[in-house]
Design a protein around this motif. Structure first.
Motif, PDB file in Angstrom:
ATOM      1  N   LYS A 127       0.829  -1.200   0.000  1.00  0.00           N
ATOM      2  CA  LYS A 127       0.000   0.000   0.000  1.00  0.00           C
ATOM      3  C   LYS A 127       0.874   1.264   0.000  1.00  0.00           C
ATOM      4  O   LYS A 127       0.606   2.227  -0.735  1.00  0.00           O
ATOM      5  CB  LYS A 127      -0.922  -0.001   1.224  1.00  0.00           C
ATOM      6  CG  LYS A 127      -1.914   1.156   1.256  1.00  0.00           C
ATOM      7  CD  LYS A 127      -2.821   1.043   2.467  1.00  0.00           C
ATOM      8  CE  LYS A 127      -3.839   2.175   2.490  1.00  0.00           C
ATOM      9  NZ  LYS A 127      -3.209   3.508   2.507  1.00  0.00           N
ATOM     10  N   ASP A 128       1.930   1.261   0.809  1.00  0.00           N
ATOM     11  CA  ASP A 128       2.833   2.412   0.851  1.00  0.00           C
ATOM     12  C   ASP A 128       3.527   2.614  -0.497  1.00  0.00           C
ATOM     13  O   ASP A 128       3.660   3.749  -0.981  1.00  0.00           O
ATOM     14  CB  ASP A 128       3.867   2.194   1.960  1.00  0.00           C
ATOM     15  CG  ASP A 128       4.827   3.360   2.071  1.00  0.00           C
ATOM     16  OD1 ASP A 128       4.374   4.467   2.418  1.00  0.00           O
ATOM     17  OD2 ASP A 128       6.030   3.167   1.802  1.00  0.00           O
ATOM     18  N   PHE A 129       3.945   1.517  -1.126  1.00  0.00           N
ATOM     19  CA  PHE A 129       4.607   1.609  -2.431  1.00  0.00           C
ATOM     20  C   PHE A 129       3.668   2.171  -3.496  1.00  0.00           C
ATOM     21  O   PHE A 129       4.039   3.038  -4.301  1.00  0.00           O
ATOM     22  CB  PHE A 129       5.112   0.224  -2.836  1.00  0.00           C
ATOM     23  CG  PHE A 129       5.701   0.179  -4.219  1.00  0.00           C
ATOM     24  CD1 PHE A 129       6.970   0.661  -4.468  1.00  0.00           C
ATOM     25  CD2 PHE A 129       4.969  -0.341  -5.287  1.00  0.00           C
ATOM     26  CE1 PHE A 129       7.510   0.623  -5.743  1.00  0.00           C
ATOM     27  CE2 PHE A 129       5.493  -0.375  -6.558  1.00  0.00           C
ATOM     28  CZ  PHE A 129       6.777   0.108  -6.789  1.00  0.00           C
ATOM     29  N   ASN A 130       2.419   1.709  -3.511  1.00  0.00           N
ATOM     30  CA  ASN A 130       1.456   2.185  -4.506  1.00  0.00           C
ATOM     31  C   ASN A 130       1.075   3.650  -4.277  1.00  0.00           C
ATOM     32  O   ASN A 130       0.869   4.401  -5.244  1.00  0.00           O
ATOM     33  CB  ASN A 130       0.205   1.301  -4.490  1.00  0.00           C
ATOM     34  CG  ASN A 130       0.475  -0.097  -5.019  1.00  0.00           C
ATOM     35  OD1 ASN A 130       1.298  -0.271  -5.922  1.00  0.00           O
ATOM     36  ND2 ASN A 130      -0.203  -1.105  -4.463  1.00  0.00           N
ATOM     37  N   ASP A 131       0.978   4.064  -3.009  1.00  0.00           N
ATOM     38  CA  ASP A 131       0.673   5.465  -2.720  1.00  0.00           C
ATOM     39  C   ASP A 131       1.789   6.384  -3.223  1.00  0.00           C
ATOM     40  O   ASP A 131       1.526   7.436  -3.834  1.00  0.00           O
ATOM     41  CB  ASP A 131       0.461   5.662  -1.221  1.00  0.00           C
ATOM     42  CG  ASP A 131      -0.816   5.014  -0.732  1.00  0.00           C
ATOM     43  OD1 ASP A 131      -1.682   4.708  -1.578  1.00  0.00           O
ATOM     44  OD2 ASP A 131      -0.948   4.815   0.496  1.00  0.00           O
ATOM     45  N   LEU A 166       4.006  10.263  -7.236  1.00  0.00           N
ATOM     46  CA  LEU A 166       5.018  10.634  -8.232  1.00  0.00           C
ATOM     47  C   LEU A 166       4.404  10.812  -9.619  1.00  0.00           C
ATOM     48  O   LEU A 166       4.789  11.713 -10.372  1.00  0.00           O
ATOM     49  CB  LEU A 166       6.117   9.556  -8.274  1.00  0.00           C
ATOM     50  CG  LEU A 166       7.047   9.508  -7.054  1.00  0.00           C
ATOM     51  CD1 LEU A 166       7.967   8.299  -7.151  1.00  0.00           C
ATOM     52  CD2 LEU A 166       7.868  10.781  -6.947  1.00  0.00           C
ATOM     53  N   LYS A 167       3.446   9.968  -9.946  1.00  0.00           N
ATOM     54  CA  LYS A 167       2.778  10.083 -11.245  1.00  0.00           C
ATOM     55  C   LYS A 167       2.006  11.401 -11.344  1.00  0.00           C
ATOM     56  O   LYS A 167       2.038  12.078 -12.392  1.00  0.00           O
ATOM     57  CB  LYS A 167       1.830   8.898 -11.433  1.00  0.00           C
ATOM     58  CG  LYS A 167       1.153   8.849 -12.789  1.00  0.00           C
ATOM     59  CD  LYS A 167       0.273   7.611 -12.904  1.00  0.00           C
ATOM     60  CE  LYS A 167      -0.425   7.587 -14.273  1.00  0.00           C
ATOM     61  NZ  LYS A 167      -1.303   6.394 -14.401  1.00  0.00           N
ATOM     62  N   LEU A 168       1.320  11.773 -10.255  1.00  0.00           N
ATOM     63  CA  LEU A 168       0.556  13.021 -10.251  1.00  0.00           C
ATOM     64  C   LEU A 168       1.483  14.235 -10.351  1.00  0.00           C
ATOM     65  O   LEU A 168       1.208  15.187 -11.100  1.00  0.00           O
ATOM     66  CB  LEU A 168      -0.296  13.096  -8.979  1.00  0.00           C
ATOM     67  CG  LEU A 168      -1.145  14.357  -8.795  1.00  0.00           C
ATOM     68  CD1 LEU A 168      -2.160  14.480  -9.921  1.00  0.00           C
ATOM     69  CD2 LEU A 168      -1.835  14.346  -7.440  1.00  0.00           C
ATOM     70  N   LEU A 169       2.593  14.218  -9.613  1.00  0.00           N
ATOM     71  CA  LEU A 169       3.531  15.332  -9.661  1.00  0.00           C
ATOM     72  C   LEU A 169       4.186  15.459 -11.039  1.00  0.00           C
ATOM     73  O   LEU A 169       4.406  16.571 -11.537  1.00  0.00           O
ATOM     74  CB  LEU A 169       4.609  15.151  -8.583  1.00  0.00           C
ATOM     75  CG  LEU A 169       4.148  15.295  -7.130  1.00  0.00           C
ATOM     76  CD1 LEU A 169       5.287  14.964  -6.177  1.00  0.00           C
ATOM     77  CD2 LEU A 169       3.634  16.703  -6.853  1.00  0.00           C
ATOM     78  N   ARG A 170       4.486  14.316 -11.657  1.00  0.00           N
ATOM     79  CA  ARG A 170       5.066  14.341 -13.001  1.00  0.00           C
ATOM     80  C   ARG A 170       4.081  14.931 -14.011  1.00  0.00           C
ATOM     81  O   ARG A 170       4.455  15.701 -14.905  1.00  0.00           O
ATOM     82  CB  ARG A 170       5.474  12.915 -13.395  1.00  0.00           C
ATOM     83  CG  ARG A 170       6.375  12.862 -14.626  1.00  0.00           C
ATOM     84  CD  ARG A 170       6.785  11.433 -14.942  1.00  0.00           C
ATOM     85  NE  ARG A 170       7.626  10.868 -13.888  1.00  0.00           N
ATOM     86  CZ  ARG A 170       7.251   9.919 -13.050  1.00  0.00           C
ATOM     87  NH1 ARG A 170       6.020   9.419 -13.100  1.00  0.00           N
ATOM     88  NH2 ARG A 170       8.082   9.464 -12.144  1.00  0.00           N
ATOM     89  N   LYS A 171       2.797  14.587 -13.837  1.00  0.00           N
ATOM     90  CA  LYS A 171       1.769  15.115 -14.729  1.00  0.00           C
ATOM     91  C   LYS A 171       1.615  16.625 -14.546  1.00  0.00           C
ATOM     92  O   LYS A 171       1.485  17.376 -15.525  1.00  0.00           O
ATOM     93  CB  LYS A 171       0.450  14.396 -14.443  1.00  0.00           C
ATOM     94  CG  LYS A 171      -0.683  14.803 -15.369  1.00  0.00           C
ATOM     95  CD  LYS A 171      -1.945  14.020 -15.038  1.00  0.00           C
ATOM     96  CE  LYS A 171      -3.101  14.454 -15.928  1.00  0.00           C
ATOM     97  NZ  LYS A 171      -4.343  13.715 -15.591  1.00  0.00           N
TER      98      LYS A 171
END
Length: 235
Positions: free
Chosen positions: A41-45, A50-55
């Motif tokens: 769960k921690d890894f997926n969060d 990171l995906k949101l910040l990259r976007k």
């Protein structure tokens, strides 16, 4: 029915968790399913963040202006704030959090009394507070001759020997007293600023005033903030 279930479970065998085999003891504790679930769960969060910040970084407009640009700067890819000066010193923050106004007023009064006592002992002897008289008097020849004779007699007279060790000790003691006086003056000034900040914060938080005050000057380490209250007619 639930009572009978609890009574039946009271005599059940308590199953122990599976332990790490001996040949894998060097790997540490054996990970259980609840540990894996928490780690996944921690890894997926973190991955989603990171995906949101990259976007957001890809969609950001480089020409966009926001007011925080005035007080921030990016140097060689490192972001930092331009104005890093805090309003309160660590000592002032600690006093405002741990002590009340009465304690600060008491300590300030004690410091003022100690400052007055030190000043009365020192009397600022090393500072010439009197204005020097620059008026020139023109004496006659007889007065000048009498002054020369007096100076000659004083130079011929044997002067007593001065103890240099006593002079050095006195100068050292005086220097220590002046240093202590400077520290106490700085302490009294800091307590005064802290007292003003606490009184202002209490006045601002006062719920009796309907209209909130307007801050016209931000506080610093050496001065309290300045507020203006709008005039209210009292009934």
């Amino acid at each position: 029915m639930s009572v009978w279930k609890k009574a039946a479970k009271a005599h059940q065998k308590t199953h122990k968790e599976r332990h790490q085999p001996e040949e894998r003891q060097h790997l540490g504790l054996l990970e259980k399913k609840k540990d894996y679930v928490r780690r996944a769960k921690d890894f997926n969060d973190k991955k989603a963040t990171l995906k949101l910040l990259r976007k957001r970084a890809l969609n950001k407009n480089p020409d966009e202006f926001y007011h925080h640009m005035i007080n921030s700067k990016t140097d060689n890819g490192v972001h930092f704030e331009k104005n890093t000066e805090t309003e309160d010193t660590p000592e002032q923050v600690q006093l405002m959090k741990t002590q009340d106004l009465k304690y600060i007023v008491t300590k300030k009064t004690q410091e003022m009394k100690k400052i007055e006592k030190l000043q009365s002992h020192l009397q600022l002897a090393s500072v010439d507070m009197n204005k020097t008289n620059k008026h020139i008097y023109f004496d006659k020849g007889k007065k000048l001759e009498a002054q020369r004779r007096t100076l000659k007699l004083l130079s011929e007279k044997e002067l007593p020997e001065v103890d240099e060790h006593a002079l050095q000790q006195s100068a050292k003691t005086r220097k220590c007293l002046y240093q202590e006086l400077a520290k106490r003056i700085a302490r009294e000034k800091e307590l005064t600023i802290t007292q003003q900040k606490i009184e202002l914060s209490k006045a601002v938080e006062n719920k009796k005033s309907v209209l909130p005050p307007k801050r016209i000057k931000k506080g610093t380490k050496d001065s309290a903030p300045i507020y203006i209250w709008k005039y209210e007619r009292k009934r």
